[in-house]
Write a protein that holds these residues in place. Structure first.
Motif, mmCIF file in Angstrom:
data_model
loop_
_atom_site.group_PDB
_atom_site.id
_atom_site.type_symbol
_atom_site.label_atom_id
_atom_site.label_comp_id
_atom_site.label_asym_id
_atom_site.label_seq_id
_atom_site.Cartn_x
_atom_site.Cartn_y
_atom_site.Cartn_z
ATOM 1 N N MET A 1 32.519 30.847 49.692
ATOM 2 C CA MET A 1 31.375 31.165 48.616
ATOM 3 C C MET A 1 30.925 29.504 48.730
ATOM 4 O O MET A 1 31.328 29.158 48.973
ATOM 5 C CB MET A 1 31.972 31.783 47.842
ATOM 6 C CG MET A 1 30.582 32.270 46.951
ATOM 7 S SD MET A 1 31.522 33.237 45.095
ATOM 8 C CE MET A 1 32.773 33.850 45.565
ATOM 9 N N ALA A 2 28.880 30.002 48.973
ATOM 10 C CA ALA A 2 28.527 28.736 48.691
ATOM 11 C C ALA A 2 28.962 27.755 47.449
ATOM 12 O O ALA A 2 30.013 28.833 46.020
ATOM 13 C CB ALA A 2 27.110 28.685 47.832
ATOM 14 N N GLU A 3 28.506 26.739 47.283
ATOM 15 C CA GLU A 3 29.441 26.190 45.724
ATOM 16 C C GLU A 3 28.284 26.410 44.307
ATOM 17 O O GLU A 3 29.127 26.654 43.819
ATOM 18 C CB GLU A 3 29.122 24.256 45.760
ATOM 19 C CG GLU A 3 29.786 23.563 45.173
ATOM 20 C CD GLU A 3 30.097 21.793 45.620
ATOM 21 O OE1 GLU A 3 29.310 21.638 43.974
ATOM 22 O OE2 GLU A 3 28.918 21.304 46.301
ATOM 23 N N HIS A 4 27.499 26.429 44.931
ATOM 24 C CA HIS A 4 26.550 27.302 43.656
ATOM 25 C C HIS A 4 26.052 28.569 44.362
ATOM 26 O O HIS A 4 25.715 28.268 45.429
ATOM 27 C CB HIS A 4 25.548 25.934 43.684
ATOM 28 C CG HIS A 4 25.981 24.349 43.016
ATOM 29 N ND1 HIS A 4 26.800 24.576 41.803
ATOM 30 C CD2 HIS A 4 26.113 23.606 43.392
ATOM 31 C CE1 HIS A 4 27.229 23.606 41.545
ATOM 32 N NE2 HIS A 4 26.378 22.160 42.720
ATOM 33 N N PHE A 5 25.187 29.140 43.406
ATOM 34 C CA PHE A 5 23.997 30.155 43.402
ATOM 35 C C PHE A 5 22.643 29.472 43.395
ATOM 36 O O PHE A 5 21.283 30.302 44.058
ATOM 37 C CB PHE A 5 24.710 31.454 43.064
ATOM 38 C CG PHE A 5 25.789 31.507 43.446
ATOM 39 C CD1 PHE A 5 25.461 32.683 44.024
ATOM 40 C CD2 PHE A 5 26.121 31.818 41.851
ATOM 41 C CE1 PHE A 5 26.971 32.875 44.280
ATOM 42 C CE2 PHE A 5 26.931 32.479 42.471
ATOM 43 C CZ PHE A 5 28.117 32.829 43.599
ATOM 44 N N HIS A 6 22.464 28.539 42.972
ATOM 45 C CA HIS A 6 21.160 27.776 42.674
ATOM 46 C C HIS A 6 21.029 26.659 43.812
ATOM 47 O O HIS A 6 21.735 26.347 44.444
ATOM 48 C CB HIS A 6 21.100 27.592 40.881
ATOM 49 C CG HIS A 6 21.774 25.904 40.850
ATOM 50 N ND1 HIS A 6 22.961 26.194 40.208
ATOM 51 C CD2 HIS A 6 21.732 24.916 41.387
ATOM 52 C CE1 HIS A 6 23.766 25.076 40.317
ATOM 53 N NE2 HIS A 6 22.503 24.344 40.692
ATOM 54 N N PHE A 38 15.435 29.416 35.904
ATOM 55 C CA PHE A 38 15.638 28.708 35.661
ATOM 56 C C PHE A 38 17.911 29.751 35.922
ATOM 57 O O PHE A 38 18.560 29.356 35.737
ATOM 58 C CB PHE A 38 15.965 27.780 34.841
ATOM 59 C CG PHE A 38 15.582 28.410 33.726
ATOM 60 C CD1 PHE A 38 17.416 28.695 32.768
ATOM 61 C CD2 PHE A 38 15.191 29.633 32.912
ATOM 62 C CE1 PHE A 38 16.997 29.375 31.157
ATOM 63 C CE2 PHE A 38 15.173 29.732 31.841
ATOM 64 C CZ PHE A 38 16.431 29.842 31.076
ATOM 65 N N LYS A 39 17.683 30.899 35.398
ATOM 66 C CA LYS A 39 18.634 31.703 34.800
ATOM 67 C C LYS A 39 19.672 31.799 35.386
ATOM 68 O O LYS A 39 21.014 31.587 35.360
ATOM 69 C CB LYS A 39 18.516 32.610 34.620
ATOM 70 C CG LYS A 39 17.447 33.336 33.275
ATOM 71 C CD LYS A 39 18.273 32.964 32.212
ATOM 72 C CE LYS A 39 17.086 33.803 30.838
ATOM 73 N NZ LYS A 39 17.739 33.631 29.646
ATOM 74 N N GLY A 44 25.129 32.130 37.696
ATOM 75 C CA GLY A 44 25.982 31.788 38.243
ATOM 76 C C GLY A 44 26.643 30.897 37.743
ATOM 77 O O GLY A 44 27.758 31.176 38.930
ATOM 78 N N HIS A 45 27.481 29.516 37.355
ATOM 79 C CA HIS A 45 28.096 28.843 36.669
ATOM 80 C C HIS A 45 29.035 30.429 35.759
ATOM 81 O O HIS A 45 30.454 29.949 36.235
ATOM 82 C CB HIS A 45 27.816 28.146 36.070
ATOM 83 C CG HIS A 45 28.839 27.197 35.593
ATOM 84 N ND1 HIS A 45 29.833 26.321 35.830
ATOM 85 C CD2 HIS A 45 29.200 27.267 33.839
ATOM 86 C CE1 HIS A 45 30.073 25.609 35.416
ATOM 87 N NE2 HIS A 45 30.052 26.434 34.042
ATOM 88 N N LEU A 137 27.344 29.811 29.482
ATOM 89 C CA LEU A 137 25.392 29.341 30.416
ATOM 90 C C LEU A 137 25.152 27.721 30.318
ATOM 91 O O LEU A 137 24.571 27.345 31.693
ATOM 92 C CB LEU A 137 24.455 30.674 29.877
ATOM 93 C CG LEU A 137 25.644 31.825 30.219
ATOM 94 C CD1 LEU A 137 24.281 32.711 29.144
ATOM 95 C CD2 LEU A 137 24.893 32.725 31.155
ATOM 96 N N TRP A 138 25.044 27.241 29.175
ATOM 97 C CA TRP A 138 24.368 25.645 28.992
ATOM 98 C C TRP A 138 24.874 24.869 29.559
ATOM 99 O O TRP A 138 23.510 23.977 30.427
ATOM 100 C CB TRP A 138 24.866 25.224 27.538
ATOM 101 C CG TRP A 138 24.034 27.207 26.032
ATOM 102 C CD1 TRP A 138 23.800 27.710 26.443
ATOM 103 C CD2 TRP A 138 24.968 26.962 24.675
ATOM 104 N NE1 TRP A 138 23.646 28.742 25.465
ATOM 105 C CE2 TRP A 138 24.445 28.727 24.818
ATOM 106 C CE3 TRP A 138 26.626 26.150 24.455
ATOM 107 C CZ2 TRP A 138 24.729 28.459 23.381
ATOM 108 C CZ3 TRP A 138 26.653 27.395 23.502
ATOM 109 C CH2 TRP A 138 26.240 28.060 22.800
ATOM 110 N N GLN A 139 26.096 25.370 29.854
ATOM 111 C CA GLN A 139 27.188 24.409 31.267
ATOM 112 C C GLN A 139 26.627 24.379 32.066
ATOM 113 O O GLN A 139 25.789 23.723 33.358
ATOM 114 C CB GLN A 139 27.909 24.477 31.256
ATOM 115 C CG GLN A 139 29.583 23.616 31.197
ATOM 116 C CD GLN A 139 30.908 24.000 31.570
ATOM 117 O OE1 GLN A 139 31.202 25.054 31.357
ATOM 118 N NE2 GLN A 139 31.599 22.639 31.489
ATOM 119 N N GLY A 140 26.118 25.631 32.612
ATOM 120 C CA GLY A 140 25.220 26.053 34.248
ATOM 121 C C GLY A 140 23.713 25.059 34.097
ATOM 122 O O GLY A 140 23.306 24.171 34.841
#
Length: 322
Positions: A1-6, A38-39, A44-45, A137-140
């Motif tokens: 899996m990729a490190e991030h989705f964003h 931005f969501k 994702g996180h 969410l806020w962390q992401g």
């Protein structure tokens, strides 16, 4: 899996906005995320932390959070159920289905849809993904500021950050990101439209309040109560958060001007933030002494939006210009 989705989104300087404000204006182009806003950062996180072993995710959203949850779930190979209120545009429902999500239409506003999402999480054993009120969410979302800091370098610090506020998730992420970057003293201008102004109402009342209804056309700003953490930040003496309102007409005009000048179409909720420049809010705040003059570079979070196309823009023009 990729490190991030964003994605690490572009940070662009707007020549026309810079000219209008008399300071460099940088646009953080969150509209270019795979889900359109931005969501995906926070969602994702959160899904990476909570939903890897999940039977599926359920999210209540009139638009962008649902799109992010549907996209992330598809990438993770888990089922997604998105519960939307009846006020959601048909094009959003269609896009959610294209991402492979099951869509349920419940109630008139987000709060109704959210009650059903919580019930499904409980009865079906699904992972509940809230659209804005969760520390993960806020962390992401905080990553939006760490990217800006990396782009600008340590020598350049924003004079202020402009964000749109719906339920307060992006605002909380931006505050966290500014703290992480050592920029906690940078003022935040929190923009809402009249009729979707739960944050402004809470700031004025000195306590969280619940709006009777969402009457603004900026439906994606449509939470009736702002999250507790966002309200707490507004009361914190170490932070400068300036809450401002624009009309739907001003937000729409900002969307149109942005489309003309930057060749990018964003939704009304994002237009609320852009109107801080286009409707002269920033210059007025400087005149009032609430923002410094001269002002360091202005950072605009272009939060994006998946619920706009030319047909929707025409509809809003006809409705708001009559």
């Amino acid at each position: 899996m990729a490190e991030h989705f964003h994605l690490n989104t572009p940070l662009l300087e707007s020549v026309s906005m810079s000219r209008q404000t008399g300071t460099a204006v940088y646009l953080k182009m969150e509209n270019s995320q795979p889900s359109g806003s931005f969501k995906i950062r926070g969602i994702g996180h959160m899904c990476r932390q909570l939903a890897t072993q999940s039977k599926g995710v359920v999210c209540s959203s009139g638009g962008n959070a649902g799109m992010a949850a549907a996209y992330v779930a598809r990438k993770m190979g888990v089922p997604a159920t998105i519960v939307v209120p009846s006020s959601s545009p048909q094009m959003v429902i269609q896009k959610l289905r294209e991402q492979g999500a099951a869509v349920q239409i419940v109630g008139k506003v987000w709060d109704d849809a959210n009650a059903e999402a919580l019930r499904l999480a409980e009865t079906e054993g699904l992972t509940y993904v809230p659209p804005f009120d969760h520390p993960l969410l806020w962390q992401g979302h905080a990553s939006v500021i760490s990217e800006v800091a990396a782009s600008l370098g340590t020598s350049v610090k924003p004079g202020a950050v402009v964000v749109s506020v719906g339920g307060g998730g992006l605002l909380c992420g931006v505050v966290q990101g500014l703290k992480d970057a050592g920029w906690a003293d940078v003022p935040i201008v929190a923009m809402e439209t009249v009729g979707a102004d739960c944050f402004n109402a809470a700031v004025k009342a000195g306590r969280r309040v619940t709006l009777d209804d969402i009457t603004s056309e900026a439906k994606c700003l449509g939470a009736k109560t702002v999250c507790q953490r966002a309200f707490e930040y507004s009361q914190c003496s170490e932070l400068t958060i300036i809450s401002e309102l624009v009309t739907d007409q001003q937000a729409l005009r900002a969307v149109e001007t942005f489309l003309d000048e930057e060749r990018v179409l964003v939704e009304m909720a994002c237009g609320a933030a852009l109107a801080a420049v286009y409707s002269g809010v920033i210059c007025r705040l400087q005149d009032e002494g609430r923002l410094p003059s001269p002002l360091g570079p202005l950072l605009m979070i272009v939060c994006g939006g998946s619920s706009v196309n030319m047909e929707q823009l025409t509809y809003l023009r006809n409705k708001l210009r009559t």
